[in-house]
Design an enzyme around this catalytic site. Sequence first.
Site, PDB file in Angstrom:
ATOM      1  N   ASP A  11       0.750  -1.109   0.064  1.00 23.17           N
ATOM      2  CA  ASP A  11      -0.003  -0.019   0.042  1.00 23.17           C
ATOM      3  C   ASP A  11       0.754   1.363  -0.033  1.00 23.17           C
ATOM      4  O   ASP A  11       0.389   2.299   0.803  1.00 23.17           O
ATOM      5  CB  ASP A  11      -1.169  -0.021   1.194  1.00 23.17           C
ATOM      6  CG  ASP A  11      -2.014  -1.165   1.255  1.00 23.17           C
ATOM      7  OD1 ASP A  11      -1.943  -2.061   0.393  1.00 23.17           O
ATOM      8  OD2 ASP A  11      -2.674  -1.142   2.070  1.00 23.17           O
ATOM      9  N   ASP A  49      -4.442  -0.773  -1.683  1.00 23.30           N
ATOM     10  CA  ASP A  49      -5.768  -0.783  -1.035  1.00 23.30           C
ATOM     11  C   ASP A  49      -6.640  -0.144  -2.229  1.00 23.30           C
ATOM     12  O   ASP A  49      -6.358   1.003  -2.874  1.00 23.30           O
ATOM     13  CB  ASP A  49      -5.647   0.465  -0.186  1.00 23.30           C
ATOM     14  CG  ASP A  49      -6.587  -0.117   1.132  1.00 23.30           C
ATOM     15  OD1 ASP A  49      -6.825  -1.226   1.235  1.00 23.30           O
ATOM     16  OD2 ASP A  49      -6.939   0.954   1.894  1.00 23.30           O
ATOM     17  N   HIS A  51     -10.315   0.599  -2.768  1.00 23.19           N
ATOM     18  CA  HIS A  51     -12.048   0.504  -2.445  1.00 23.19           C
ATOM     19  C   HIS A  51     -12.937   1.271  -3.321  1.00 23.19           C
ATOM     20  O   HIS A  51     -12.619   2.253  -4.040  1.00 23.19           O
ATOM     21  CB  HIS A  51     -12.030   1.612  -1.041  1.00 23.19           C
ATOM     22  CG  HIS A  51     -11.095   0.840  -0.066  1.00 23.19           C
ATOM     23  ND1 HIS A  51     -11.214  -0.305   0.499  1.00 23.19           N
ATOM     24  CD2 HIS A  51     -10.239   1.747   0.858  1.00 23.19           C
ATOM     25  CE1 HIS A  51     -10.387  -0.806   1.609  1.00 23.19           C
ATOM     26  NE2 HIS A  51      -9.929   0.761   1.835  1.00 23.19           N
ATOM     27  N   HIS A  55     -17.409   2.390   0.281  1.00 24.78           N
ATOM     28  CA  HIS A  55     -16.750   1.204   1.218  1.00 24.78           C
ATOM     29  C   HIS A  55     -17.139   1.155   2.664  1.00 24.78           C
ATOM     30  O   HIS A  55     -17.029   2.465   3.152  1.00 24.78           O
ATOM     31  CB  HIS A  55     -15.315   1.173   0.938  1.00 24.78           C
ATOM     32  CG  HIS A  55     -14.550  -0.080   1.571  1.00 24.78           C
ATOM     33  ND1 HIS A  55     -13.885  -0.006   2.541  1.00 24.78           N
ATOM     34  CD2 HIS A  55     -14.777  -1.443   0.836  1.00 24.78           C
ATOM     35  CE1 HIS A  55     -13.356  -1.282   3.119  1.00 24.78           C
ATOM     36  NE2 HIS A  55     -13.843  -2.119   1.960  1.00 24.78           N
ATOM     37  N   HIS A  84     -10.663   6.962   1.246  1.00 28.51           N
ATOM     38  CA  HIS A  84      -9.336   6.697   1.036  1.00 28.51           C
ATOM     39  C   HIS A  84      -9.079   5.741  -0.051  1.00 28.51           C
ATOM     40  O   HIS A  84      -9.990   4.891  -0.243  1.00 28.51           O
ATOM     41  CB  HIS A  84      -8.191   6.480   1.994  1.00 28.51           C
ATOM     42  CG  HIS A  84      -8.444   5.377   2.524  1.00 28.51           C
ATOM     43  ND1 HIS A  84      -9.456   4.814   3.605  1.00 28.51           N
ATOM     44  CD2 HIS A  84      -8.120   3.996   2.553  1.00 28.51           C
ATOM     45  CE1 HIS A  84      -9.498   3.761   4.003  1.00 28.51           C
ATOM     46  NE2 HIS A  84      -8.658   3.048   3.227  1.00 28.51           N
ATOM     47  N   LYS A 109      -6.897  -4.976  -3.152  1.00 29.31           N
ATOM     48  CA  LYS A 109      -7.535  -5.299  -1.766  1.00 29.31           C
ATOM     49  C   LYS A 109      -8.681  -4.497  -1.307  1.00 29.31           C
ATOM     50  O   LYS A 109      -8.297  -3.211  -1.587  1.00 29.31           O
ATOM     51  CB  LYS A 109      -6.584  -6.031  -0.888  1.00 29.31           C
ATOM     52  CG  LYS A 109      -5.606  -5.126  -0.390  1.00 29.31           C
ATOM     53  CD  LYS A 109      -4.676  -5.492   0.782  1.00 29.31           C
ATOM     54  CE  LYS A 109      -3.874  -4.363   1.206  1.00 29.31           C
ATOM     55  NZ  LYS A 109      -4.640  -3.266   2.062  1.00 29.31           N
ATOM     56  N   CYS A 154      -1.921  -2.504   7.740  1.00 27.42           N
ATOM     57  CA  CYS A 154      -1.726  -3.263   6.485  1.00 27.42           C
ATOM     58  C   CYS A 154      -0.662  -4.150   6.353  1.00 27.42           C
ATOM     59  O   CYS A 154      -0.719  -5.301   6.212  1.00 27.42           O
ATOM     60  CB  CYS A 154      -2.237  -2.747   5.211  1.00 27.42           C
ATOM     61  SG  CYS A 154      -3.817  -2.134   4.919  1.00 27.42           S
TER      62      CYS A 154
HETATM   63  C1  VGL Z   1      -4.762   1.048   5.867  1.00 26.56           C
HETATM   64  C2  VGL Z   1      -6.287   1.915   7.388  1.00 26.56           C
HETATM   65  C3  VGL Z   1      -7.192   1.719   6.221  1.00 26.56           C
HETATM   66  C4  VGL Z   1      -3.325   0.701   5.336  1.00 26.56           C
HETATM   67  C5  VGL Z   1      -5.515   0.973   4.730  1.00 26.56           C
HETATM   68  O1  VGL Z   1      -2.730   0.582   4.299  1.00 26.56           O
HETATM   69  O2  VGL Z   1      -2.609   0.386   6.463  1.00 26.56           O
HETATM   70  N1  VGL Z   1      -5.010   1.440   7.058  1.00 26.56           N
HETATM   71  N2  VGL Z   1      -6.740   1.173   4.846  1.00 26.56           N
HETATM   72 ZN    ZN Z   2      -8.232   1.106   3.428  1.00 26.72          ZN
END
Ligand code: VGL
Ligand code: ZN
Length: 206
Positions: A11, A49, A51, A55, A84, A109, A154
């Site tokens: 990510d 990430d 979404h 989401h 996000h 994901k 993550c």
């Molecule tokens: C993440 C919060 C929400 C991450 C992803 O990549 O750590 N944190 N979505």
């Molecule tokens: Zn996320």
Amino acid sequence: MKKNQALVVVDVQNDFLEKGALPVPAASEVVPVINKIAPLFDTVVFTQDWHPQNHISFASQHEGGRVYELVDVSYGKQVLWPDHCVQETVGSELAPGLDTSRCALNIKKGTNPELDSYSAFIEADRSTLTGLAEQLKERGIDEVFVCGLATDFCVYWSALDAVKLGFKTNLVEDACRGIDIDGSIQKAIEDMKARGIHILTSAELS
Ligand code: VGL
Ligand code: ZN
């Protein structure tokens, strides 16, 4: 590095950089570190990430929902986040300057509106597989080096699931940055150590 080892870059996306929607402090510092170590690996995985706009992890989708609040959902507890990494937006693109020329696999994901996935391997219902483990095993990989954003979410969940799915697991600590809610970075590091994850720095790789 050996053929059986992969680097998993979690990510490293615009929305997690300092000016993004869900900023991770000093996040952009991981980019040169990852660029330095990626050429050491034959297999490099970049996760995103990814979404939909509606989401379940977005506070905006819950009546009266506040960012960082913990709510009950069908699969357990869910932290509510600012919107996000919405699919096909600038925020969900990989960070500028990140060298993806050695990218072998790209995993997206958190694509189901009703289900989050911090982990690059298993979604938040703790049963839906993203396909990453299978694809790595097909390539003969049994050891992973995890890095990226965020150390305490993550990256942490991905490393734990890697162990659970039978991979020898390492964390490249200086190639990660965390969000840190109430000491969550330190807690994540301690827990990873307790579960047999080897914590090392990029300087130790060659
Ligand atoms: C993440 C919060 C929400 C991450 C992803 O990549 O750590 N944190 N979505
Ligand atoms: Zn996320």
